[in-house]
Design an enzyme around this catalytic site. Sequence first.
Site, PDB file in Angstrom:
ATOM      1  N   ILE A  43       0.870  -1.179   0.000  1.00 59.38           N
ATOM      2  CA  ILE A  43       0.000   0.000   0.000  1.00 59.38           C
ATOM      3  C   ILE A  43       0.905   1.226   0.000  1.00 59.38           C
ATOM      4  O   ILE A  43       1.577   1.516   1.003  1.00 59.38           O
ATOM      5  CB  ILE A  43      -0.916   0.015   1.253  1.00 59.38           C
ATOM      6  CG1 ILE A  43      -1.730  -1.293   1.343  1.00 59.38           C
ATOM      7  CG2 ILE A  43      -1.845   1.229   1.203  1.00 59.38           C
ATOM      8  CD1 ILE A  43      -2.494  -1.461   2.653  1.00 59.38           C
ATOM      9  N   GLU A  44       0.961   1.900  -1.150  1.00 61.68           N
ATOM     10  CA  GLU A  44       1.867   3.052  -1.285  1.00 61.68           C
ATOM     11  C   GLU A  44       1.163   4.340  -0.866  1.00 61.68           C
ATOM     12  O   GLU A  44      -0.034   4.354  -0.556  1.00 61.68           O
ATOM     13  CB  GLU A  44       2.393   3.114  -2.719  1.00 61.68           C
ATOM     14  CG  GLU A  44       3.206   1.869  -3.042  1.00 61.68           C
ATOM     15  CD  GLU A  44       3.894   1.894  -4.384  1.00 61.68           C
ATOM     16  OE1 GLU A  44       3.534   2.715  -5.251  1.00 61.68           O
ATOM     17  OE2 GLU A  44       4.811   1.062  -4.566  1.00 61.68           O
ATOM     18  N   CYS A  53       4.825  -2.587   2.963  1.00 65.83           N
ATOM     19  CA  CYS A  53       5.003  -3.758   2.094  1.00 65.83           C
ATOM     20  C   CYS A  53       3.873  -4.768   2.317  1.00 65.83           C
ATOM     21  O   CYS A  53       3.228  -4.787   3.376  1.00 65.83           O
ATOM     22  CB  CYS A  53       6.316  -4.451   2.411  1.00 65.83           C
ATOM     23  SG  CYS A  53       7.782  -3.522   1.976  1.00 65.83           S
ATOM     24  N   GLU A  55       4.030  -7.961   2.893  1.00 66.25           N
ATOM     25  CA  GLU A  55       4.278  -8.881   4.015  1.00 66.25           C
ATOM     26  C   GLU A  55       3.843  -8.245   5.325  1.00 66.25           C
ATOM     27  O   GLU A  55       3.198  -8.867   6.168  1.00 66.25           O
ATOM     28  CB  GLU A  55       5.768  -9.228   4.119  1.00 66.25           C
ATOM     29  CG  GLU A  55       6.356  -9.912   2.906  1.00 66.25           C
ATOM     30  CD  GLU A  55       6.915  -8.937   1.877  1.00 66.25           C
ATOM     31  OE1 GLU A  55       6.290  -7.884   1.619  1.00 66.25           O
ATOM     32  OE2 GLU A  55       7.976  -9.247   1.322  1.00 66.25           O
ATOM     33  N   CYS A  85      11.911  -7.792   1.527  1.00 64.17           N
ATOM     34  CA  CYS A  85      12.955  -6.802   1.815  1.00 64.17           C
ATOM     35  C   CYS A  85      13.492  -7.026   3.227  1.00 64.17           C
ATOM     36  O   CYS A  85      12.934  -7.801   4.019  1.00 64.17           O
ATOM     37  CB  CYS A  85      12.408  -5.382   1.656  1.00 64.17           C
ATOM     38  SG  CYS A  85      11.340  -4.855   3.020  1.00 64.17           S
ATOM     39  N   CYS A  88      11.041  -6.350   6.118  1.00 65.90           N
ATOM     40  CA  CYS A  88      10.027  -7.408   6.257  1.00 65.90           C
ATOM     41  C   CYS A  88      10.627  -8.679   6.847  1.00 65.90           C
ATOM     42  O   CYS A  88       9.991  -9.356   7.644  1.00 65.90           O
ATOM     43  CB  CYS A  88       9.354  -7.682   4.921  1.00 65.90           C
ATOM     44  SG  CYS A  88       8.247  -6.337   4.440  1.00 65.90           S
TER      45      CYS A  88
END
Length: 130
Positions: A43-44, A53, A55, A85, A88
Amino acid sequence: MDKKLLIRKALESKEKAYAPYSKFRVGAALLTSTGKIYTGCNIENASYTPTICAERTAIAKAVSEGEREIVAIAVTGDSQWTYPCGVCRQVIREFGKDAIVIVVNSEDEYKEYKLSELLPHSFGPEDLNN
Ligand code: THU
């Protein structure tokens, strides 16, 4: 563990991604020790840094429902072999020292790792003396 179901749910969740800035969609699905599956997508945000992110979306959903142990997490993104990443990996570590991480290209193409392979010599809750 129904690995194929977890993989399918991660692939489905990628379709829900809100990624208008990077245009890079990620989906995740995790299995908890109670046998439930929680899903997430990235969700940006227009302000960029609040981006979460896939995850961590799934982990926040699970933990906020009372879950405390991740058994496995499947992750899939818009490139081949999208790995979690570093942030995460650390958040998975908090709730899944022995978690299995499944990196997914498609229903039939995936690789499995132990979290400890992706995050060796990790720091976790047991390391704090309280
Ligand atoms: N992203 C994830 O959702 N998970 C990862 O482990 C790697 C990166 C997202 C964040 C951002 O929305 C986009 O992918 C590009 O970095």
